[in-house]
Design a protein around this motif. Structure first.
Motif, PDB file in Angstrom:
ATOM      1  N   TYR A 141       0.823  -1.216   0.000  1.00  0.00           N
ATOM      2  CA  TYR A 141       0.000   0.000   0.000  1.00  0.00           C
ATOM      3  C   TYR A 141       0.855   1.264   0.000  1.00  0.00           C
ATOM      4  O   TYR A 141       0.559   2.232  -0.699  1.00  0.00           O
ATOM      5  CB  TYR A 141      -0.924  -0.020   1.212  1.00  0.00           C
ATOM      6  CG  TYR A 141      -1.759   1.228   1.382  1.00  0.00           C
ATOM      7  CD1 TYR A 141      -2.699   1.602   0.413  1.00  0.00           C
ATOM      8  CD2 TYR A 141      -1.609   2.029   2.516  1.00  0.00           C
ATOM      9  CE1 TYR A 141      -3.462   2.743   0.578  1.00  0.00           C
ATOM     10  CE2 TYR A 141      -2.374   3.175   2.682  1.00  0.00           C
ATOM     11  CZ  TYR A 141      -3.300   3.537   1.702  1.00  0.00           C
ATOM     12  OH  TYR A 141      -4.038   4.670   1.857  1.00  0.00           O
ATOM     13  N   HIS A 142       1.927   1.247   0.748  1.00  0.00           N
ATOM     14  CA  HIS A 142       2.782   2.433   0.872  1.00  0.00           C
ATOM     15  C   HIS A 142       3.888   2.477  -0.184  1.00  0.00           C
ATOM     16  O   HIS A 142       4.618   3.471  -0.255  1.00  0.00           O
ATOM     17  CB  HIS A 142       3.402   2.489   2.270  1.00  0.00           C
ATOM     18  CG  HIS A 142       2.415   2.759   3.363  1.00  0.00           C
ATOM     19  ND1 HIS A 142       1.704   3.939   3.452  1.00  0.00           N
ATOM     20  CD2 HIS A 142       2.003   1.987   4.414  1.00  0.00           C
ATOM     21  CE1 HIS A 142       0.910   3.894   4.505  1.00  0.00           C
ATOM     22  NE2 HIS A 142       1.067   2.724   5.101  1.00  0.00           N
ATOM     23  N   SER A 143       4.007   1.435  -0.970  1.00  0.00           N
ATOM     24  CA  SER A 143       5.082   1.373  -1.965  1.00  0.00           C
ATOM     25  C   SER A 143       4.903   2.438  -3.048  1.00  0.00           C
ATOM     26  O   SER A 143       3.786   2.744  -3.474  1.00  0.00           O
ATOM     27  CB  SER A 143       5.102  -0.013  -2.617  1.00  0.00           C
ATOM     28  OG  SER A 143       5.985  -0.024  -3.724  1.00  0.00           O
ATOM     29  N   SER A 190      -6.497  -4.502 -12.069  1.00  0.00           N
ATOM     30  CA  SER A 190      -7.885  -4.089 -12.268  1.00  0.00           C
ATOM     31  C   SER A 190      -8.484  -3.421 -11.047  1.00  0.00           C
ATOM     32  O   SER A 190      -9.554  -2.817 -11.120  1.00  0.00           O
ATOM     33  CB  SER A 190      -8.742  -5.293 -12.663  1.00  0.00           C
ATOM     34  OG  SER A 190      -8.893  -6.186 -11.578  1.00  0.00           O
ATOM     35  N   THR A 191      -7.802  -3.533  -9.906  1.00  0.00           N
ATOM     36  CA  THR A 191      -8.314  -2.921  -8.679  1.00  0.00           C
ATOM     37  C   THR A 191      -7.402  -1.810  -8.171  1.00  0.00           C
ATOM     38  O   THR A 191      -7.443  -1.449  -6.995  1.00  0.00           O
ATOM     39  CB  THR A 191      -8.507  -3.985  -7.582  1.00  0.00           C
ATOM     40  OG1 THR A 191      -7.303  -4.746  -7.429  1.00  0.00           O
ATOM     41  CG2 THR A 191      -9.638  -4.932  -7.932  1.00  0.00           C
ATOM     42  N   GLY A 192      -6.573  -1.281  -9.068  1.00  0.00           N
ATOM     43  CA  GLY A 192      -5.842  -0.066  -8.752  1.00  0.00           C
ATOM     44  C   GLY A 192      -4.449  -0.220  -8.182  1.00  0.00           C
ATOM     45  O   GLY A 192      -3.865   0.760  -7.725  1.00  0.00           O
ATOM     46  N   THR A 193      -3.887  -1.436  -8.199  1.00  0.00           N
ATOM     47  CA  THR A 193      -2.515  -1.639  -7.731  1.00  0.00           C
ATOM     48  C   THR A 193      -1.648  -2.038  -8.921  1.00  0.00           C
ATOM     49  O   THR A 193      -1.733  -3.184  -9.385  1.00  0.00           O
ATOM     50  CB  THR A 193      -2.435  -2.738  -6.643  1.00  0.00           C
ATOM     51  OG1 THR A 193      -3.255  -2.357  -5.525  1.00  0.00           O
ATOM     52  CG2 THR A 193      -1.005  -2.931  -6.175  1.00  0.00           C
ATOM     53  N   PRO A 194      -0.826  -1.133  -9.452  1.00  0.00           N
ATOM     54  CA  PRO A 194      -0.024  -1.429 -10.648  1.00  0.00           C
ATOM     55  C   PRO A 194       0.873  -2.649 -10.429  1.00  0.00           C
ATOM     56  O   PRO A 194       1.632  -2.705  -9.452  1.00  0.00           O
ATOM     57  CB  PRO A 194       0.810  -0.155 -10.836  1.00  0.00           C
ATOM     58  CG  PRO A 194       0.028   0.914 -10.148  1.00  0.00           C
ATOM     59  CD  PRO A 194      -0.617   0.241  -8.975  1.00  0.00           C
ATOM     60  N   LEU A 226      -8.177  -0.248   1.259  1.00  0.00           N
ATOM     61  CA  LEU A 226      -7.295   0.797   1.767  1.00  0.00           C
ATOM     62  C   LEU A 226      -7.242   1.995   0.827  1.00  0.00           C
ATOM     63  O   LEU A 226      -7.146   3.143   1.273  1.00  0.00           O
ATOM     64  CB  LEU A 226      -5.884   0.240   1.966  1.00  0.00           C
ATOM     65  CG  LEU A 226      -5.684  -0.737   3.132  1.00  0.00           C
ATOM     66  CD1 LEU A 226      -4.260  -1.290   3.117  1.00  0.00           C
ATOM     67  CD2 LEU A 226      -5.957  -0.050   4.465  1.00  0.00           C
ATOM     68  N   LYS A 227      -7.318   1.738  -0.458  1.00  0.00           N
ATOM     69  CA  LYS A 227      -7.250   2.809  -1.456  1.00  0.00           C
ATOM     70  C   LYS A 227      -8.589   3.531  -1.627  1.00  0.00           C
ATOM     71  O   LYS A 227      -8.655   4.563  -2.293  1.00  0.00           O
ATOM     72  CB  LYS A 227      -6.813   2.233  -2.809  1.00  0.00           C
ATOM     73  CG  LYS A 227      -5.382   1.729  -2.853  1.00  0.00           C
ATOM     74  CD  LYS A 227      -5.116   0.995  -4.167  1.00  0.00           C
ATOM     75  CE  LYS A 227      -3.693   0.454  -4.222  1.00  0.00           C
ATOM     76  NZ  LYS A 227      -2.708   1.507  -4.454  1.00  0.00           N
TER      77      LYS A 227
END
Length: 321
Positions: A41-43, A68-72, A176-177
């Motif tokens: 999350y913090h990366s 697809s859920t916002g984490t590259p 979290l996002k």
């Protein structure tokens, strides 16, 4: 036992075995899992997911879910990584390495290389005492007692467990996002799923003709308007405001009650207070109104002004239903 009965029994046993193993994964969700989620999350970089064999296939699926859920995220095959593809990993990336045993030769070569790059390494393994389990900064435990395969060899339950842990990871990050349905739509613009998230009533009405008559329009002319505009309906408009609707059902009722339609006006046969929907409403919400009221058409409005018609057939054609 008949062959069909044997097949059914085997299939049910497979599902039961995997369901039991998946339910047991809840016992492995701990502080280490939470820390791994926080690190991602913090990366400031991406998530690089790697594996070999069946684990590589699962890695690809996890990458797709994360993206697809916002984490590259990006996939890196463990075998290719040690033959040149290690350049995929950038300074701020977090690496997730998937291996049931945690001891395969490729993993043993790859893990020290990733550690040398000072990237955070998350191991997804069924064996916390393995090489991967001991070398990873964080371990996500996906232990299963046995495979669904009767020989306990073919990766079945274990790969399902890997995928479930990946899904849990993705959903935690999504929450979290604050990833919303609007965000989801940006990453899923195609297909029926995408359309449910972004297609609006205005997109539908733009495709249709706009049938309308006045209260004083004679019934014969109203019939022509309904026929020519091919939506099985016309709005009745007075001073730009909708005061009624004439549908195929209204026409049938009129013909049942009147053998002579001479002198009949639109206002004489229209249904008052028709259901309407705002142009900015999602098409899927328009479908809910149609289904709830058991009707086939909705009149669309923009700032209270008649804007067009949404037909059930439009929604079916767009794949919303």
């Amino acid at each position: 036992m008949k062959l069909s009965e044997q097949i059914i029994s085997t299939a049910k046993e497979t599902i039961s075995n995997e369901a039991e193993a998946i339910a047991n994964l809840k016992n492995f969700i701990d502080e280490e899992f939470a820390k791994a989620v926080e690190i991602i999350y913090h990366s400031q970089g991406r998530v690089v997911v790697t594996g070999i064999g069946k684990s590589a296939i699962i890695a690809n699926k996890i990458v797709a879910t994360l993206n697809s859920t916002g984490t590259p995220s990006i996939f890196m095959h463990a075998a290719d990584a040690i033959h040149g593809d290690l350049g995929i990993v950038q300074d701020n990336d977090v690496v997730i390495c998937i291996s049931k045993s945690g001891n395969s030769p490729e993993i043993k070569v790859l893990v020290p290389l990733i550690k040398n790059f000072n990237n955070t390494l998350i191991g997804l393994t069924a064996n916390k005492e393995s090489f991967l389990g001991k070398e990873a900064d964080y371990v996500l435990n996906c232990y299963v007692e046995k495979e669904a395969c009767p020989n306990n060899l073919a990766p079945t339950t274990s790969t399902t467990a890997q995928m479930v842990i990946g899904d849990a990871l993705a959903v935690c990050l999504l929450n979290l996002k604050g990833f919303s349905s609007k965000d989801f739509a940006k990453y899923h613009p195609g297909g029926s799923l995408g359309k449910k998230l972004y297609l609006r009533v205005s997109d539908i009405t733009a495709q249709n003709m706009k049938p309308e008559v006045t209260p004083e329009t004679d019934v014969a002319s109203a019939l022509v308007e309904i026929s020519e505009k091919m939506l099985g309906v016309t709005a009745v408009i007075d001073n730009d405001k909708i005061i009624g609707i004439i549908t195929d059902g209204d026409i049938r009722r009129m013909l049942k009650d009147h053998t002579d339609i001479t002198g009949l006006k639109a206002k004489d046969i229209m249904s008052r207070n028709p259901k309407t929907v705002d142009q900015d409403t999602l098409a899927v919400e328009a479908l809910e109104i149609i289904e709830k009221n058991q009707i086939s058409q909705l009149l669309a409005v923009e700032n209270g002004i008649y804007a067009g018609v949404v037909h059930l057939h439009n929604l079916i054609r767009e794949g919303i239903l």
